[in-house]
Write a protein that holds these residues in place. Structure first.
Motif, PDB file in Angstrom:
ATOM      1  N   PRO A  33      -1.548  -0.941  -7.784  1.00 19.43           N
ATOM      2  CA  PRO A  33      -2.330  -0.880  -6.541  1.00 19.43           C
ATOM      3  C   PRO A  33      -2.258   0.522  -5.938  1.00 19.43           C
ATOM      4  O   PRO A  33      -1.223   1.187  -6.020  1.00 19.43           O
ATOM      5  N   ILE A  34      -3.350   0.959  -5.341  1.00 20.54           N
ATOM      6  CA  ILE A  34      -3.370   2.293  -4.738  1.00 20.54           C
ATOM      7  C   ILE A  34      -3.138   2.232  -3.228  1.00 20.54           C
ATOM      8  O   ILE A  34      -3.296   3.226  -2.540  1.00 20.54           O
ATOM      9  N   GLY A  35      -2.759   1.077  -2.748  1.00 21.02           N
ATOM     10  CA  GLY A  35      -2.499   0.918  -1.323  1.00 21.02           C
ATOM     11  C   GLY A  35      -1.737  -0.358  -1.053  1.00 21.02           C
ATOM     12  O   GLY A  35      -1.413  -1.110  -1.975  1.00 21.02           O
ATOM     13  N   PRO A  36      -1.471  -0.625   0.222  1.00 17.68           N
ATOM     14  CA  PRO A  36      -0.728  -1.835   0.591  1.00 17.68           C
ATOM     15  C   PRO A  36      -1.638  -3.059   0.660  1.00 17.68           C
ATOM     16  O   PRO A  36      -2.119  -3.428   1.732  1.00 17.68           O
ATOM     17  N   TYR A  37      -1.895  -3.661  -0.481  1.00 14.33           N
ATOM     18  CA  TYR A  37      -2.738  -4.850  -0.533  1.00 14.33           C
ATOM     19  C   TYR A  37      -2.326  -5.727  -1.703  1.00 14.33           C
ATOM     20  O   TYR A  37      -1.637  -5.286  -2.606  1.00 14.33           O
ATOM     21  N   SER A  38      -2.752  -6.961  -1.660  1.00 13.99           N
ATOM     22  CA  SER A  38      -2.563  -7.888  -2.767  1.00 13.99           C
ATOM     23  C   SER A  38      -3.839  -7.894  -3.592  1.00 13.99           C
ATOM     24  O   SER A  38      -4.930  -7.706  -3.052  1.00 13.99           O
ATOM     25  N   TYR A  39      -3.700  -8.123  -4.878  1.00 16.33           N
ATOM     26  CA  TYR A  39      -4.898  -8.241  -5.707  1.00 16.33           C
ATOM     27  C   TYR A  39      -5.780  -9.375  -5.223  1.00 16.33           C
ATOM     28  O   TYR A  39      -6.998  -9.288  -5.262  1.00 16.33           O
ATOM     29  N   ALA A  40      -5.135 -10.451  -4.755  1.00 16.14           N
ATOM     30  CA  ALA A  40      -5.898 -11.601  -4.277  1.00 16.14           C
ATOM     31  C   ALA A  40      -5.018 -12.440  -3.358  1.00 16.14           C
ATOM     32  O   ALA A  40      -3.793 -12.360  -3.417  1.00 16.14           O
ATOM     33  N   THR A  41      -5.673 -13.225  -2.522  1.00 14.03           N
ATOM     34  CA  THR A  41      -4.978 -14.230  -1.722  1.00 14.03           C
ATOM     35  C   THR A  41      -5.673 -15.560  -1.943  1.00 14.03           C
ATOM     36  O   THR A  41      -6.852 -15.612  -2.309  1.00 14.03           O
ATOM     37  N   LEU A  42      -4.916 -16.621  -1.739  1.00 16.32           N
ATOM     38  CA  LEU A  42      -5.439 -17.966  -1.964  1.00 16.32           C
ATOM     39  C   LEU A  42      -5.484 -18.738  -0.661  1.00 16.32           C
ATOM     40  O   LEU A  42      -4.625 -18.567   0.203  1.00 16.32           O
ATOM     41  N   HIS A  43      -6.492 -19.588  -0.554  1.00 15.01           N
ATOM     42  CA  HIS A  43      -6.564 -20.577   0.517  1.00 15.01           C
ATOM     43  C   HIS A  43      -7.159 -21.832  -0.103  1.00 15.01           C
ATOM     44  O   HIS A  43      -8.335 -21.866  -0.460  1.00 15.01           O
TER      45      HIS A  43
END
Length: 145
Positions: A33-43
Motif C-alpha cells: 500500500p502507498i498510504g494508510p488504507y486497507s485494500y478492502a473493507t467488508l459490511h
C-alpha cells in the motif's frame, strides 16, 4: 406518523450497531500500500475495494502506459476479491478515475474483456492527478459469491 417515527428510529439503531470489518488479504500477490488504507473493507456481503492503480506487485513499481496500468489494476482487483470470497463477475459498481479523457476508449476496450455476464454500474471521472502519477485508478463495490 408515530409508527413511521418508531420504524425510522429502529433502522438508525440497527445501522449504528452494525460492524465494519477490514477485509483480509491472504495473498502476497499485491503491491505494498502507498498510504494508510486497507485494500478492502467488508459490511455483511458487501466488499468495498479501495482505489487501485497499476502497481506491479513484484517490482512495486507503476506499470508504463494506460493499457499496462489498466491490465495490472484488474489483476490486483482479482486477488483482492478472491481473498474476500468474490470475483470480477460479482462487482456491482466501479468508479474509474482518468487523468486524460482521450484514454476513455482504450480503457473501455480493456474493461469490456474483464466482465462476462453483465457490466456493473459505473462512473468515470477525469481528475488532474493520481498518486505516483498514475494515469488511471479503479475502485469497486462487490458482493460475496
Amino acid at each position: 406518523m408515530k409508527y413511521l417515527s418508531c420504524i425510522f428510529s429502529l433502522i438508525i439503531l440497527v445501522s449504528c450497531n452494525s460492524t465494519h470489518n477490514l477485509a483480509v488479504t491472504k495473498e502476497t500477490q499485491l503491491p505494498k500500500p502507498i498510504g494508510p488504507y486497507s485494500y478492502a473493507t467488508l459490511h455483511k456481503d458487501l466488499i468495498f475495494v479501495s482505489g487501485q492503480i497499476g502497481i506491479d506487485p513484484i517490482t512495486n513499481a507503476l506499470k508504463e502506459g494506460i493499457e499496462e496500468q489498466t491490465i495490472q489494476i484488474f489483476a490486483n482487483l482479482k486477488v483482492i476479491l478472491k481473498d474476500n470470497g468474490s470475483d470480477l463477475d460479482h462487482i456491482k459498481k466501479t468508479t474509474i478515475f482518468l487523468t486524460d479523457i482521450n484514454q476513455f476508449e482504450t480503457v473501455n476496450n480493456i474493461y469490456t474483456k474483464h466482465f462476462s455476464d453483465q457490466f456493473p454500474a459505473r462512473s468515470t471521472i477525469v481528475v488532474v492527478a493520481l498518486p505516483k502519477n498514475a494515469r488511471i485508478e479503479i475502485e469497486c463495490i462487490a458482493v460475496k459469491k
